[in-house]
Design a protein around this motif. Structure first.
Motif, short mmCIF file in Angstrom:
data_model
loop_
_atom_site.label_atom_id
_atom_site.label_comp_id
_atom_site.label_asym_id
_atom_site.label_seq_id
_atom_site.Cartn_x
_atom_site.Cartn_y
_atom_site.Cartn_z
N THR A 62 0.84 -1.20 0.00
CA THR A 62 0.00 0.00 0.00
C THR A 62 0.88 1.25 0.00
O THR A 62 2.03 1.21 0.41
CB THR A 62 -0.92 0.04 1.23
N PRO A 63 0.32 2.38 -0.42
CA PRO A 63 1.08 3.64 -0.41
C PRO A 63 1.52 4.05 1.00
O PRO A 63 2.51 4.75 1.17
CB PRO A 63 0.10 4.67 -0.98
N GLU A 64 0.80 3.57 2.02
CA GLU A 64 1.14 3.90 3.41
C GLU A 64 2.28 3.04 3.95
O GLU A 64 2.68 3.19 5.10
CB GLU A 64 -0.09 3.73 4.31
N GLY A 65 2.76 2.09 3.13
CA GLY A 65 3.87 1.24 3.58
C GLY A 65 3.43 -0.09 4.16
O GLY A 65 4.25 -0.87 4.61
N GLY A 66 2.16 -0.39 4.13
CA GLY A 66 1.65 -1.65 4.65
C GLY A 66 1.35 -2.63 3.53
O GLY A 66 1.82 -2.48 2.41
N TRP A 67 0.55 -3.62 3.86
CA TRP A 67 0.16 -4.64 2.91
C TRP A 67 -1.36 -4.75 2.87
O TRP A 67 -2.01 -4.73 3.91
CB TRP A 67 0.73 -6.00 3.28
N ALA A 68 -1.91 -4.90 1.68
CA ALA A 68 -3.34 -5.18 1.50
C ALA A 68 -3.43 -6.58 0.91
O ALA A 68 -2.81 -6.88 -0.11
CB ALA A 68 -3.96 -4.17 0.55
N VAL A 69 -4.18 -7.44 1.59
CA VAL A 69 -4.31 -8.83 1.17
C VAL A 69 -5.77 -9.09 0.83
O VAL A 69 -6.66 -8.77 1.62
CB VAL A 69 -3.84 -9.79 2.28
N GLU A 70 -6.00 -9.66 -0.34
CA GLU A 70 -7.35 -10.04 -0.75
C GLU A 70 -7.43 -11.56 -0.77
O GLU A 70 -6.56 -12.22 -1.34
CB GLU A 70 -7.65 -9.51 -2.15
N VAL A 71 -8.47 -12.10 -0.15
CA VAL A 71 -8.68 -13.54 -0.07
C VAL A 71 -10.01 -13.87 -0.73
O VAL A 71 -11.04 -13.31 -0.34
CB VAL A 71 -8.68 -14.03 1.39
N ARG A 72 -10.00 -14.76 -1.71
CA ARG A 72 -11.22 -15.22 -2.36
C ARG A 72 -11.40 -16.68 -1.96
O ARG A 72 -10.58 -17.52 -2.31
CB ARG A 72 -11.11 -15.09 -3.87
N CYS A 73 -12.48 -16.95 -1.22
CA CYS A 73 -12.62 -18.31 -0.71
C CYS A 73 -14.00 -18.91 -1.00
O CYS A 73 -14.98 -18.22 -1.23
CB CYS A 73 -12.30 -18.37 0.77
N ILE A 74 -14.00 -20.23 -0.98
CA ILE A 74 -15.20 -21.04 -1.14
C ILE A 74 -15.48 -21.64 0.23
O ILE A 74 -14.58 -22.18 0.87
CB ILE A 74 -14.95 -22.16 -2.16
N LEU A 75 -16.71 -21.53 0.68
CA LEU A 75 -17.06 -21.99 2.02
C LEU A 75 -18.00 -23.20 1.98
O LEU A 75 -18.72 -23.39 1.01
CB LEU A 75 -17.74 -20.87 2.81
N HIS A 76 -17.98 -23.95 3.07
CA HIS A 76 -18.95 -25.03 3.23
C HIS A 76 -20.31 -24.40 3.51
O HIS A 76 -20.42 -23.44 4.29
CB HIS A 76 -18.55 -25.95 4.39
N ALA A 77 -21.34 -24.94 2.90
CA ALA A 77 -22.68 -24.36 2.98
C ALA A 77 -23.30 -24.47 4.37
O ALA A 77 -24.21 -23.72 4.70
CB ALA A 77 -23.60 -25.02 1.96
N ASP A 78 -22.79 -25.35 5.21
CA ASP A 78 -23.40 -25.55 6.53
C ASP A 78 -22.87 -24.56 7.58
O ASP A 78 -23.19 -24.69 8.75
CB ASP A 78 -23.18 -26.98 7.00
N ARG A 79 -22.09 -23.58 7.16
CA ARG A 79 -21.53 -22.58 8.08
C ARG A 79 -22.08 -21.21 7.74
O ARG A 79 -22.39 -20.92 6.59
CB ARG A 79 -20.00 -22.55 7.97
N ARG A 80 -22.16 -20.34 8.76
CA ARG A 80 -22.59 -18.96 8.51
C ARG A 80 -21.47 -18.21 7.81
O ARG A 80 -20.35 -18.13 8.31
CB ARG A 80 -22.91 -18.26 9.83
#
Length: 120
Positions: free
Chosen positions: A63-81
């Motif tokens: 990031t411009p502020e010197g940190g990190w931006a992490v994007e996670v794309r996930c598939i979930l089990h349907a029986d969980r909220r």
């Protein structure tokens, strides 16, 4: 920022996300798949040049502020909220990436965005 550090962060984020209860897997975006295909072609044509490998379902950027931006794309089990699992993934990934950076003596702010692409 080196590719080595980026790959370490991606690996730490992927391991943390996959370990969260309710996560069935990680899903790369179409752009990630196309970029990976292009990278493989470029790597084959340059025969041995160092390449940058994306981890499926994980994108990170400095990031411009010197940190990190992490994007996670996930598939979930349907029986969980979904909201509960997404919160857990966000927290686990943030902790894992922060620990990875701390080991290298490069403590930086980490933001995590979780996108649920589908449930199975």
């Amino acid at each position: 920022m080196t590719a080595f550090h980026r790959e370490d962060i991606q690996q730490a984020a992927a391991a943390a996300a996959l370990a969260a209860p309710g996560v069935a897997g990680l899903q790369p975006a179409l752009a990630d798949r196309l970029a990976l295909a292009a990278t493989r072609v470029h790597h084959a044509m340059t025969a041995g040049a160092a390449s940058h490998h994306e981890v499926a379902g994980i994108r990170c950027r400095h990031t411009p502020e010197g940190g990190w931006a992490v994007e996670v794309r996930c598939i979930l089990h349907a029986d969980r909220r979904v909201v509960d699992v997404a919160r857990q993934v966000r927290e686990d990934v943030r902790n894992a990436v922060t620990a990875c950076l701390t080991q290298r003596g490069a403590v930086r702010p980490v933001t995590v965005q979780v996108t649920v692409t589908r449930t199975v």
